[in-house]
Design a protein around this motif. Sequence first.
Motif, PDB file in Angstrom:
ATOM      1  N   LEU A  30       0.865  -1.170   0.000  1.00 18.46           N
ATOM      2  CA  LEU A  30       0.000   0.000   0.000  1.00 18.46           C
ATOM      3  C   LEU A  30       0.904   1.224   0.000  1.00 18.46           C
ATOM      4  O   LEU A  30       1.789   1.342   0.863  1.00 18.46           O
ATOM      5  CB  LEU A  30      -0.919  -0.022   1.230  1.00 18.46           C
ATOM      6  N   CYS A  86       1.735  -3.141   4.814  1.00 16.29           N
ATOM      7  CA  CYS A  86       1.416  -1.776   5.249  1.00 16.29           C
ATOM      8  C   CYS A  86       2.711  -1.045   5.577  1.00 16.29           C
ATOM      9  O   CYS A  86       3.443  -1.458   6.483  1.00 16.29           O
ATOM     10  CB  CYS A  86       0.566  -1.805   6.522  1.00 16.29           C
ATOM     11  N   GLY A  87       2.969   0.038   4.867  1.00 17.61           N
ATOM     12  CA  GLY A  87       4.125   0.869   5.192  1.00 17.61           C
ATOM     13  C   GLY A  87       3.823   1.748   6.396  1.00 17.61           C
ATOM     14  O   GLY A  87       2.685   1.807   6.885  1.00 17.61           O
ATOM     15  N   HIS A  88       4.848   2.415   6.903  1.00 17.63           N
ATOM     16  CA  HIS A  88       4.658   3.359   8.008  1.00 17.63           C
ATOM     17  C   HIS A  88       5.815   4.345   7.968  1.00 17.63           C
ATOM     18  O   HIS A  88       6.699   4.237   7.125  1.00 17.63           O
ATOM     19  CB  HIS A  88       4.607   2.608   9.339  1.00 17.63           C
ATOM     20  N   GLY A  99       8.124   5.632   4.875  1.00 15.99           N
ATOM     21  CA  GLY A  99       8.009   4.662   3.791  1.00 15.99           C
ATOM     22  C   GLY A  99       8.861   3.430   4.037  1.00 15.99           C
ATOM     23  O   GLY A  99       9.256   3.148   5.168  1.00 15.99           O
ATOM     24  N   ILE A 122      -0.273  -0.188  -4.595  1.00 16.87           N
ATOM     25  CA  ILE A 122      -1.635   0.327  -4.751  1.00 16.87           C
ATOM     26  C   ILE A 122      -1.853   1.499  -3.793  1.00 16.87           C
ATOM     27  O   ILE A 122      -1.505   1.441  -2.617  1.00 16.87           O
ATOM     28  CB  ILE A 122      -2.669  -0.792  -4.467  1.00 16.87           C
ATOM     29  N   SER A 123      -2.476   2.545  -4.329  1.00 23.31           N
ATOM     30  CA  SER A 123      -2.828   3.730  -3.546  1.00 23.31           C
ATOM     31  C   SER A 123      -4.343   3.810  -3.418  1.00 23.31           C
ATOM     32  O   SER A 123      -5.062   3.411  -4.333  1.00 23.31           O
ATOM     33  CB  SER A 123      -2.317   4.976  -4.289  1.00 23.31           C
ATOM     34  N   ILE A 124      -4.825   4.348  -2.294  1.00 25.78           N
ATOM     35  CA  ILE A 124      -6.280   4.530  -2.200  1.00 25.78           C
ATOM     36  C   ILE A 124      -6.680   5.969  -2.522  1.00 25.78           C
ATOM     37  O   ILE A 124      -7.845   6.330  -2.406  1.00 25.78           O
ATOM     38  CB  ILE A 124      -6.871   4.088  -0.843  1.00 25.78           C
ATOM     39  N   GLY A 125      -5.737   6.797  -2.929  1.00 27.97           N
ATOM     40  CA  GLY A 125      -6.112   8.157  -3.314  1.00 27.97           C
ATOM     41  C   GLY A 125      -4.920   9.079  -3.280  1.00 27.97           C
ATOM     42  O   GLY A 125      -3.882   8.752  -2.678  1.00 27.97           O
ATOM     43  N   TYR A 176      -3.549  11.411  -1.647  1.00 28.64           N
ATOM     44  CA  TYR A 176      -3.300  12.084  -0.373  1.00 28.64           C
ATOM     45  C   TYR A 176      -2.438  11.130   0.441  1.00 28.64           C
ATOM     46  O   TYR A 176      -2.336   9.953   0.088  1.00 28.64           O
ATOM     47  CB  TYR A 176      -4.620  12.386   0.362  1.00 28.64           C
ATOM     48  N   LEU A 218      -1.514   9.279   4.049  1.00 32.17           N
ATOM     49  CA  LEU A 218      -1.913   8.863   5.395  1.00 32.17           C
ATOM     50  C   LEU A 218      -0.655   8.501   6.188  1.00 32.17           C
ATOM     51  O   LEU A 218       0.421   8.377   5.619  1.00 32.17           O
ATOM     52  CB  LEU A 218      -2.833   7.646   5.304  1.00 32.17           C
ATOM     53  N   GLY A 232      -0.098   5.664   7.729  1.00 27.40           N
ATOM     54  CA  GLY A 232       0.291   4.262   7.596  1.00 27.40           C
ATOM     55  C   GLY A 232      -0.570   3.551   6.569  1.00 27.40           C
ATOM     56  O   GLY A 232      -1.609   4.064   6.133  1.00 27.40           O
ATOM     57  N   GLY A 233      -0.148   2.330   6.216  1.00 32.64           N
ATOM     58  CA  GLY A 233      -0.851   1.568   5.192  1.00 32.64           C
ATOM     59  C   GLY A 233      -2.032   0.757   5.718  1.00 32.64           C
ATOM     60  O   GLY A 233      -2.656   0.015   4.959  1.00 32.64           O
ATOM     61  N   PRO A 269      -5.503   1.953   4.164  1.00 34.94           N
ATOM     62  CA  PRO A 269      -5.546   1.497   2.774  1.00 34.94           C
ATOM     63  C   PRO A 269      -5.657  -0.036   2.643  1.00 34.94           C
ATOM     64  O   PRO A 269      -6.410  -0.535   1.802  1.00 34.94           O
ATOM     65  CB  PRO A 269      -4.212   1.998   2.203  1.00 34.94           C
TER      66      PRO A 269
HETATM   67  C1  SAM Z   1       3.527   8.799   5.492  1.00 34.00           C
HETATM   68  S1  SAM Z   1       3.328   7.547   4.305  1.00 34.00           S
HETATM   69  C2  SAM Z   1       4.827   7.649   3.402  1.00 34.00           C
HETATM   70  C3  SAM Z   1       4.723   8.555   2.228  1.00 34.00           C
HETATM   71  C4  SAM Z   1       6.031   8.625   1.423  1.00 34.00           C
HETATM   72  N1  SAM Z   1       7.057   9.311   2.169  1.00 34.00           N
HETATM   73  C5  SAM Z   1       5.765   9.361   0.109  1.00 34.00           C
HETATM   74  O1  SAM Z   1       5.932  10.582   0.080  1.00 34.00           O
HETATM   75  O2  SAM Z   1       5.387   8.725  -0.872  1.00 34.00           O
HETATM   76  C6  SAM Z   1       3.523   6.073   5.254  1.00 34.00           C
HETATM   77  C7  SAM Z   1       2.836   4.841   4.685  1.00 34.00           C
HETATM   78  O3  SAM Z   1       1.431   5.038   4.665  1.00 34.00           O
HETATM   79  C8  SAM Z   1       0.848   4.326   3.597  1.00 34.00           C
HETATM   80  N2  SAM Z   1       0.059   5.254   2.780  1.00 34.00           N
HETATM   81  C9  SAM Z   1      -0.032   6.591   2.979  1.00 34.00           C
HETATM   82  N3  SAM Z   1      -0.855   7.151   2.104  1.00 34.00           N
HETATM   83  C10 SAM Z   1      -1.335   6.148   1.319  1.00 34.00           C
HETATM   84  C11 SAM Z   1      -2.231   6.114   0.222  1.00 34.00           C
HETATM   85  N4  SAM Z   1      -2.807   7.188  -0.265  1.00 34.00           N
HETATM   86  N5  SAM Z   1      -2.503   4.905  -0.326  1.00 34.00           N
HETATM   87  C12 SAM Z   1      -1.914   3.783   0.136  1.00 34.00           C
HETATM   88  N6  SAM Z   1      -1.037   3.780   1.169  1.00 34.00           N
HETATM   89  C13 SAM Z   1      -0.754   4.939   1.751  1.00 34.00           C
HETATM   90  C14 SAM Z   1       1.985   3.655   2.837  1.00 34.00           C
HETATM   91  O4  SAM Z   1       2.073   2.309   3.235  1.00 34.00           O
HETATM   92  C15 SAM Z   1       3.195   4.458   3.271  1.00 34.00           C
HETATM   93  O5  SAM Z   1       4.383   3.696   3.214  1.00 34.00           O
END
Ligand code: SAM
Length: 234
Positions: free
Chosen positions: A86, A111-113, A116, A130-133, A135, A137, A139-140, A143
Amino acid sequence: MRVDILTLFPDAVEAMMGASILGRARERGHLAIHCHQIRDYTANRQKQVDDYPYGGGLGMILQADPLYRCLQHVWKVAGRGHTILLSPQGALLRQDTARRFVTYPHLILVCGHYEGVDERFIEVCVQEEISIGDYVLTGGEIPAMALCDAVCRLVPGVLSDESSFTGESHWDGLLEYPQYTRPEFWQGRAAPPILLSGHHKNIQAWRRAQSEERTRLRRPDLWARYLEKRGQGG
Ligand SMILES: C[S@@+](CC[C@H](N)C(=O)[O-])C[C@H]1O[C@@H](n2cnc3c(N)ncnc32)[C@H](O)[C@@H]1O
């Protein structure tokens, strides 16, 4: 279908995936959903799963190794499923993506956190992102739950009737028509009389017209695609 979810918050995911329709489907044996704590697969006593980014920058990065060990555990107990990370950088989750995923007998959701995931884990172990949109979040987990829910409700037997999803928004490229239930009058507003007429054919035609109109007004992008599919593009 089997879904394995690799996460730092298995209890939160488990609670949601054990509730309501999916929970009942799991009890009846239509689905197997297993959540795995990534921290249980660290090689250090502190159960640390993250480290500073090479090259500097804010935040922490999920290390490849705990994820890899956790994945190896899943491979050992359930075999190699189709592995999805995700990520806000992935392809957008759509209804047709869910329809494709339900054809796989085994999905593994990662699930990432933090900031990344170490890119080398993605290169070696992940089949798609796969992204859910558009924007970001924290963590994964949300999603992964969204993906899991969208896919699992399509598994035969999970919903009582297949038409529960084939008539819904996005199945055939349109949004669903407006829905009403009792009472007939509420706050001075009547339910559309045609829905109380008992005339099935007219109700179907009304719903189809509402569905098309709603899609045209609310989602011109979907409407254009729908017309194109029907050979009326341009
Ligand atoms: C804060 S985000 C990391 C974003 C990353 N630094 C970037 O700019 O692409 C932490 C984790 O949340 C999940 N995540 C955040 N937004 C998401 C989205 N729109 N769709 C799917 N996963 C998402 C992913 O697993 C990601 O690794």
